[in-house]
Scaffold this active site. Structure first.
Site, mmCIF file in Angstrom:
data_model
loop_
_atom_site.group_PDB
_atom_site.id
_atom_site.type_symbol
_atom_site.label_atom_id
_atom_site.label_comp_id
_atom_site.label_asym_id
_atom_site.label_seq_id
_atom_site.Cartn_x
_atom_site.Cartn_y
_atom_site.Cartn_z
ATOM 1 N N ASP A 14 -54.498 -7.743 15.204
ATOM 2 C CA ASP A 14 -55.184 -7.319 13.735
ATOM 3 C C ASP A 14 -54.753 -5.927 13.784
ATOM 4 O O ASP A 14 -55.356 -5.238 14.410
ATOM 5 C CB ASP A 14 -56.675 -7.688 14.029
ATOM 6 C CG ASP A 14 -57.229 -7.212 12.643
ATOM 7 O OD1 ASP A 14 -58.541 -7.358 12.522
ATOM 8 O OD2 ASP A 14 -56.740 -6.500 12.033
ATOM 9 N N ILE A 15 -53.841 -5.728 12.734
ATOM 10 C CA ILE A 15 -53.537 -4.267 12.519
ATOM 11 C C ILE A 15 -54.602 -3.107 12.229
ATOM 12 O O ILE A 15 -54.607 -2.042 12.290
ATOM 13 C CB ILE A 15 -52.408 -4.270 11.381
ATOM 14 C CG1 ILE A 15 -51.390 -2.860 11.422
ATOM 15 C CG2 ILE A 15 -53.094 -4.351 10.041
ATOM 16 C CD1 ILE A 15 -50.236 -2.933 10.713
ATOM 17 N N GLY A 36 -54.937 -11.494 2.485
ATOM 18 C CA GLY A 36 -54.013 -11.204 3.725
ATOM 19 C C GLY A 36 -54.374 -9.833 4.292
ATOM 20 O O GLY A 36 -55.572 -9.439 4.422
ATOM 21 N N VAL A 37 -53.361 -9.102 4.781
ATOM 22 C CA VAL A 37 -53.481 -7.845 5.504
ATOM 23 C C VAL A 37 -54.286 -6.776 4.455
ATOM 24 O O VAL A 37 -54.972 -5.766 4.916
ATOM 25 C CB VAL A 37 -52.078 -7.573 5.929
ATOM 26 C CG1 VAL A 37 -51.213 -6.993 5.151
ATOM 27 C CG2 VAL A 37 -52.470 -6.295 7.112
ATOM 28 N N ASP A 38 -53.783 -7.076 3.370
ATOM 29 C CA ASP A 38 -53.992 -5.910 2.318
ATOM 30 C C ASP A 38 -55.761 -5.779 2.261
ATOM 31 O O ASP A 38 -56.600 -5.173 2.327
ATOM 32 C CB ASP A 38 -53.634 -6.150 0.850
ATOM 33 C CG ASP A 38 -53.919 -5.203 -0.175
ATOM 34 O OD1 ASP A 38 -53.635 -5.623 -1.455
ATOM 35 O OD2 ASP A 38 -54.459 -4.160 0.039
ATOM 36 N N THR A 122 -44.066 -11.854 4.276
ATOM 37 C CA THR A 122 -44.000 -12.983 4.804
ATOM 38 C C THR A 122 -45.207 -13.625 4.702
ATOM 39 O O THR A 122 -45.354 -14.759 5.339
ATOM 40 C CB THR A 122 -43.541 -12.858 6.406
ATOM 41 O OG1 THR A 122 -44.564 -12.193 6.997
ATOM 42 C CG2 THR A 122 -42.131 -12.065 6.313
ATOM 43 N N GLY A 123 -46.141 -13.381 4.116
ATOM 44 C CA GLY A 123 -47.494 -14.231 3.874
ATOM 45 C C GLY A 123 -47.382 -14.693 2.401
ATOM 46 O O GLY A 123 -46.639 -15.607 1.997
#
Ligand code: APR
Length: 182
Positions: A14-15, A36-38, A122-123
């Site tokens: 997990d970044i 997502g990651v955002d 890529t998500g």
């Protein structure tokens, strides 16, 4: 699990948990957070991140903007906006490459030594993982050649499958015909 190649490392995780001078966010052009990651980065950084993002205006696809990291272990967040995959005929590869180039321009400008990337586009944006991983690694390697002051670049893959695809790309394995469905 991690796979490293001198200054370039692939890890699964997990970044938002990564300690680095900067972590990269796969943002949208409005820079207002998202899924997502955002979403994960904004949740972990806290409200002040959104407040700073609001002062930045829009970020066009392929460009990048830097903010503080606030409650994140990373000092900074570099927000970049990847291309939405539209089949490959709309300049998506060039736009994705520019995301990495734009991030490294800010890494160089701010004298950052360690940076961690997610797998941009890529998500939700649907970029095929096989293709995106090769663009990402090509651009990261080119930047490492150019920027001896960068000590470590980590690509943080969220799932074991994503890590495996990047590992194969890093090992120079040819892109499978027609991709593997993602
Ligand atoms: N750490 C690392 N990687 C993550 C994390 C996390 N906490 N959460 C998700 N990912 C991975 C996804 O599994 C995917 O491989 O990040 C990669 C990028 O996926 P998205 O976050 O969906 O980003 P992207 O495809 O670039 O789409 C961007 O989605 O969240 C919205 O606001 C964002 O509109 C923008 C769009």
């Amino acid at each position: 699990m991690s796979l490293s190649d001198s200054r370039l490392e692939l890890v699964q995780g997990d970044i938002t948990k990564v300690t680095a001078d900067a972590i990269v966010n796969a943002a949208n052009s409005a820079l207002v957070g998202g899924g997502g990651v955002d979403g994960a980065i904004h949740r972990a950084a806290g409200r002040e991140l959104l407040e700073e993002c609001r002062t930045l205006g829009r970020c066009p696809t392929g460009e990048a903007r830097i903010t503080q990291g606030y409650k994140l272990p990373a000092r900074h967040v570099i927000h970049t906006v990847g291309p939405v995959w539209q089949g490959g005929g709309r300049g998506e590869a060039g736009q994705l490459a520019r995301c990495y180039q734009s991030v490294f321009a800010l890494v160089e400008k701010h004298g950052l030594r360690t940076v961690a990337f997610p797998s941009i586009s890529t998500g939700v944006y649907g970029y095929p993982l096989e293709k995106a991983s090769r663009i990402a690694l090509r651009e990261i390697r080119a930047a490492l050649e150019r920027l001896p002051s960068v000590e470590k670049v980590t690509v943080v893959l969220f799932t074991p499958w994503d890590l495996e695809v990047y590992r194969r790309a890093l090992a120079g394995e040819p892109e499978p015909e027609g991709g593997l469905g993602r």
